[in-house]
Scaffold this motif. Structure first.
Motif, PDB file in Angstrom:
ATOM      1  N   ARG A  12       4.091  -1.806  -4.011  1.00 33.62           N
ATOM      2  CA  ARG A  12       3.431  -3.095  -3.887  1.00 33.62           C
ATOM      3  C   ARG A  12       2.185  -3.136  -4.764  1.00 33.62           C
ATOM      4  O   ARG A  12       1.663  -2.123  -5.169  1.00 33.62           O
ATOM      5  N   ILE A  14      -1.017  -3.117  -4.582  1.00 30.47           N
ATOM      6  CA  ILE A  14      -1.936  -2.872  -3.481  1.00 30.47           C
ATOM      7  C   ILE A  14      -3.332  -3.400  -3.781  1.00 30.47           C
ATOM      8  O   ILE A  14      -4.104  -3.650  -2.876  1.00 30.47           O
ATOM      9  N   ILE A  17      -4.382  -6.366  -1.693  1.00 29.78           N
ATOM     10  CA  ILE A  17      -4.635  -6.297  -0.256  1.00 29.78           C
ATOM     11  C   ILE A  17      -6.135  -6.301  -0.028  1.00 29.78           C
ATOM     12  O   ILE A  17      -6.855  -5.497  -0.573  1.00 29.78           O
ATOM     13  N   LEU A  21     -13.082  -2.460   4.318  1.00 30.03           N
ATOM     14  CA  LEU A  21     -12.786  -1.064   4.400  1.00 30.03           C
ATOM     15  C   LEU A  21     -14.053  -0.345   4.910  1.00 30.03           C
ATOM     16  O   LEU A  21     -15.116  -0.875   4.780  1.00 30.03           O
ATOM     17  N   PRO A 105      -3.849   4.171  -3.478  1.00 28.62           N
ATOM     18  CA  PRO A 105      -3.125   2.944  -3.817  1.00 28.62           C
ATOM     19  C   PRO A 105      -3.273   2.513  -5.279  1.00 28.62           C
ATOM     20  O   PRO A 105      -2.304   2.038  -5.875  1.00 28.62           O
ATOM     21  N   MET A 191     -14.321   9.013  -2.248  1.00 29.37           N
ATOM     22  CA  MET A 191     -14.185   7.604  -2.626  1.00 29.37           C
ATOM     23  C   MET A 191     -13.794   6.689  -1.447  1.00 29.37           C
ATOM     24  O   MET A 191     -14.419   5.636  -1.264  1.00 29.37           O
ATOM     25  N   PRO A 192     -12.790   7.032  -0.639  1.00 25.74           N
ATOM     26  CA  PRO A 192     -12.476   6.145   0.485  1.00 25.74           C
ATOM     27  C   PRO A 192     -13.652   5.979   1.447  1.00 25.74           C
ATOM     28  O   PRO A 192     -13.872   4.882   1.967  1.00 25.74           O
ATOM     29  N   THR A 195     -16.133   3.669  -0.295  1.00 26.00           N
ATOM     30  CA  THR A 195     -15.564   2.315  -0.316  1.00 26.00           C
ATOM     31  C   THR A 195     -15.734   1.656   1.050  1.00 26.00           C
ATOM     32  O   THR A 195     -16.147   0.493   1.153  1.00 26.00           O
ATOM     33  N   GLY A 221      -4.924   2.321   7.485  1.00 24.60           N
ATOM     34  CA  GLY A 221      -4.977   2.939   6.165  1.00 24.60           C
ATOM     35  C   GLY A 221      -6.183   3.851   6.042  1.00 24.60           C
ATOM     36  O   GLY A 221      -7.033   3.928   6.936  1.00 24.60           O
ATOM     37  N   ALA A 222      -6.251   4.539   4.898  1.00 17.77           N
ATOM     38  CA  ALA A 222      -7.331   5.509   4.691  1.00 17.77           C
ATOM     39  C   ALA A 222      -8.701   4.855   4.854  1.00 17.77           C
ATOM     40  O   ALA A 222      -9.568   5.350   5.580  1.00 17.77           O
ATOM     41  N   CYS A 223      -8.905   3.724   4.183  1.00 12.11           N
ATOM     42  CA  CYS A 223     -10.207   3.068   4.251  1.00 12.11           C
ATOM     43  C   CYS A 223     -10.395   2.323   5.570  1.00 12.11           C
ATOM     44  O   CYS A 223     -11.493   2.325   6.135  1.00 12.11           O
ATOM     45  N   GLY A 244       0.554  -2.308  11.011  1.00 16.21           N
ATOM     46  CA  GLY A 244       1.953  -2.700  10.955  1.00 16.21           C
ATOM     47  C   GLY A 244       2.920  -2.052  11.921  1.00 16.21           C
ATOM     48  O   GLY A 244       4.105  -2.384  11.890  1.00 16.21           O
ATOM     49  N   LYS A 248       0.864   3.018  15.137  1.00 18.78           N
ATOM     50  CA  LYS A 248      -0.454   2.990  14.488  1.00 18.78           C
ATOM     51  C   LYS A 248      -1.491   2.354  15.410  1.00 18.78           C
ATOM     52  O   LYS A 248      -2.625   2.816  15.505  1.00 18.78           O
ATOM     53  N   TYR A 264       0.650  -6.724  13.341  1.00 14.28           N
ATOM     54  CA  TYR A 264       0.846  -8.041  12.726  1.00 14.28           C
ATOM     55  C   TYR A 264       2.317  -8.347  12.473  1.00 14.28           C
ATOM     56  O   TYR A 264       2.681  -9.477  12.181  1.00 14.28           O
TER      57      TYR A 264
HETATM   58  N1  LIG Z   1      -8.959   4.512  -1.000  1.00 14.85           N
HETATM   59  C1  LIG Z   1     -10.022   4.171  -1.737  1.00 14.85           C
HETATM   60  O1  LIG Z   1     -10.923   4.974  -2.012  1.00 14.85           O
HETATM   61  C2  LIG Z   1     -10.155   2.760  -2.234  1.00 14.85           C
HETATM   62  C3  LIG Z   1     -11.181   2.481  -3.137  1.00 14.85           C
HETATM   63  C4  LIG Z   1     -11.325   1.181  -3.586  1.00 14.85           C
HETATM   64  C5  LIG Z   1     -10.455   0.200  -3.157  1.00 14.85           C
HETATM   65  N2  LIG Z   1      -9.451   0.535  -2.311  1.00 14.85           N
HETATM   66  C6  LIG Z   1      -8.541  -0.537  -1.898  1.00 14.85           C
HETATM   67  O2  LIG Z   1      -8.589  -0.676  -0.483  1.00 14.85           O
HETATM   68  C7  LIG Z   1      -7.284  -1.021   0.011  1.00 14.85           C
HETATM   69  C8  LIG Z   1      -6.839  -0.014   1.051  1.00 14.85           C
HETATM   70  O3  LIG Z   1      -6.863   1.287   0.486  1.00 14.85           O
HETATM   71  P1  LIG Z   1      -6.430   2.544   1.346  1.00 14.85           P
HETATM   72  O4  LIG Z   1      -6.768   3.751   0.535  1.00 14.85           O
HETATM   73  O5  LIG Z   1      -6.953   2.414   2.726  1.00 14.85           O
HETATM   74  O6  LIG Z   1      -4.852   2.302   1.345  1.00 14.85           O
HETATM   75  P2  LIG Z   1      -3.714   2.855   2.336  1.00 14.85           P
HETATM   76  O7  LIG Z   1      -4.142   4.126   3.029  1.00 14.85           O
HETATM   77  O8  LIG Z   1      -2.444   2.829   1.606  1.00 14.85           O
HETATM   78  O9  LIG Z   1      -3.687   1.741   3.460  1.00 14.85           O
HETATM   79  C9  LIG Z   1      -3.369   0.428   3.137  1.00 14.85           C
HETATM   80  C10 LIG Z   1      -2.774  -0.230   4.368  1.00 14.85           C
HETATM   81  O10 LIG Z   1      -2.433  -1.559   4.042  1.00 14.85           O
HETATM   82  C11 LIG Z   1      -1.406  -1.945   4.919  1.00 14.85           C
HETATM   83  N3  LIG Z   1      -0.567  -2.925   4.228  1.00 14.85           N
HETATM   84  C12 LIG Z   1       0.408  -2.689   3.335  1.00 14.85           C
HETATM   85  N4  LIG Z   1       0.971  -3.820   2.940  1.00 14.85           N
HETATM   86  C13 LIG Z   1       0.323  -4.815   3.581  1.00 14.85           C
HETATM   87  C14 LIG Z   1       0.423  -6.214   3.581  1.00 14.85           C
HETATM   88  N5  LIG Z   1       1.324  -6.817   2.836  1.00 14.85           N
HETATM   89  N6  LIG Z   1      -0.420  -6.926   4.350  1.00 14.85           N
HETATM   90  C15 LIG Z   1      -1.368  -6.331   5.104  1.00 14.85           C
HETATM   91  N7  LIG Z   1      -1.510  -4.981   5.149  1.00 14.85           N
HETATM   92  C16 LIG Z   1      -0.676  -4.251   4.393  1.00 14.85           C
HETATM   93  C17 LIG Z   1      -0.636  -0.702   5.278  1.00 14.85           C
HETATM   94  O11 LIG Z   1      -0.631  -0.599   6.676  1.00 14.85           O
HETATM   95  P3  LIG Z   1       0.502  -1.244   7.545  1.00 14.85           P
HETATM   96  O12 LIG Z   1       1.808  -0.574   7.154  1.00 14.85           O
HETATM   97  O13 LIG Z   1       0.074  -0.891   8.914  1.00 14.85           O
HETATM   98  O14 LIG Z   1       0.505  -2.689   7.225  1.00 14.85           O
HETATM   99  C18 LIG Z   1      -1.499   0.452   4.786  1.00 14.85           C
HETATM  100  O15 LIG Z   1      -1.788   1.413   5.794  1.00 14.85           O
HETATM  101  C19 LIG Z   1      -6.368  -1.059  -1.220  1.00 14.85           C
HETATM  102  O16 LIG Z   1      -6.319  -2.385  -1.657  1.00 14.85           O
HETATM  103  C20 LIG Z   1      -7.093  -0.187  -2.223  1.00 14.85           C
HETATM  104  O17 LIG Z   1      -6.747  -0.537  -3.532  1.00 14.85           O
HETATM  105  C21 LIG Z   1      -9.287   1.775  -1.818  1.00 14.85           C
END
Ligand SMILES: NC(=O)c1ccc[n+]([C@@H]2O[C@H](COP(=O)([O-])OP(=O)(O)OC[C@H]3O[C@@H](n4cnc5c(N)ncnc54)[C@H](OP(=O)(O)O)[C@@H]3O)[C@@H](O)[C@H]2O)c1
Length: 268
Positions: A12, A14, A17, A21, A105, A191-192, A195, A221-223, A244, A248, A264
């Motif tokens: 996706r 990502i 999204i 966070l 992501p 980073m997470p 963030t 999710g991680a954040c 989701g 969880k 959701y």
């Molecule tokens: N990790 C970082 O350091 C970092 C830094 C900057 C920005 N970001 C941004 O922050 C966001 C989250 O990052 P993350 O590292 O926490 O990612 P992650 O661990 O992959 O978690 C993202 C969560 O989003 C949910 N998701 C997936 N598709 C979705 C949808 N269509 N609608 C609503 N929720 C959905 C999923 O949970 P469900 O299956 O429960 O829906 C998933 O657990 C991303 O956009 C990423 O690019 C992250």
């Protein structure tokens, strides 16, 4: 390693999204951090355990093909290769041994050919080694600020067992900050974590003492997990998560400290 990457990215975009966070030991149940097994030979360093050194032959992960703009990545998009490291370091170079790699992501965006949708993030090149957040130990150094056995990290860490890199891209870490749990530097203390902290403080407008209810999307999710915990530490009496699956939801409430969680895909 490849299985983890394809599972995490899910094909996706990502970056779309929006997730508001924290800081926790439970963080690692969610984040995909890949420990790299290191072949044993001569002893180099003792943190909690001995790191070991094996010369020359390395393994690396290379982008084999692109999954298409919105395609779901599959293991075949990557391949493992073996290579050899240069034996001699140039001035300023450092030889590093990989201990942990972070699967995030934004990496899905880097699989696109041109448009990553992230200005500061160039695409990975086919047949080139994949890079990202990583952490490891210095095995040899010709950089003035780094020496053998230092623990270092970089956001441009090559996905290979060992590498020779410019020391300027490395940041030295203090393992005592995380009681020796080095992978935390790629998660809650990395980073997470940053963030999430900035998301809550700068964008979430959480005000201590204001009796606010905080709602976190992408909460499992991680954040998201970290954001919810930061919200509580910042004084929100009620933190509600959206995610989701029922499982969880249960973890968010029973282990992470959310007061409630909504599936959701199911709940109204
Ligand atoms: N990790 C970082 O350091 C970092 C830094 C900057 C920005 N970001 C941004 O922050 C966001 C989250 O990052 P993350 O590292 O926490 O990612 P992650 O661990 O992959 O978690 C993202 C969560 O989003 C949910 N998701 C997936 N598709 C979705 C949808 N269509 N609608 C609503 N929720 C959905 C999923 O949970 P469900 O299956 O429960 O829906 C998933 O657990 C991303 O956009 C990423 O690019 C992250």
């Amino acid at each position: 390693m490849l299985e983890v990457l394809s599972r995490s990215a899910k094909g996706r975009n990502i970056a779309d999204i929006r997730t508001i966070l924290v800081f926790t030991d439970t963080f690692h149940r969610n984040k995909a951090i890949v420990p790299i097994p290191v072949p044993q030979s001569s002893k180099c360093y003792n943190l909690n355990q001995a790191f070991t050194v094996q010369m020359a032959l390395i393994q690396q992960v290379v982008l084999n093909s692109r999954p298409g703009k919105n395609g779901e990545p599959v293991p075949e998009n990557f391949r493992m290769e073996e290579s050899y490291l240069p034996q001699d370091l140039q001035e300023g170079q450092v030889k590093i041994c990989t201990k942990f790699l972070s699967v995030d992501p934004y990496m899905r965006c880097r699989m696109n050919e041109e448009d990553t949708d992230v200005d500061y993030m160039p695409p990975w090149q086919v047949s080139s080694v994949v890079t990202g957040g990583g952490l490891g130990v210095v095995e040899d150094s010709k950089h003035q600020n780094l020496q053998k056995c230092d623990i270092v990290t970089s956001f441009t860490w090559p996905w290979q067992t060992r590498a020779v890199v410019d020391g300027a891209v490395l940041t030295k870490l203090d393992p005592q900050l995380v009681d020796g749990h080095l992978s935390y530097f790629l998660g809650a203390v990395g980073m997470p974590g940053l963030t999430s902290l900035l998301g809550v403080r700068e964008k979430g407008h959480v005000t201590r003492g204001a009796n606010q209810t905080m709602v976190v999307s992408g909460a499992a999710g991680a954040c998201g997990m970290l954001a919810g915990q930061i919200g509580r530490l910042e004084g929100c009496p009620r933190v509600v998560g959206i995610c989701g699956t029922d499982q969880k939801c249960q973890v968010l409430v029973s282990e992470i400290g959310f007061v409630a969680a909504v599936n959701y895909k199911k709940d109204e």
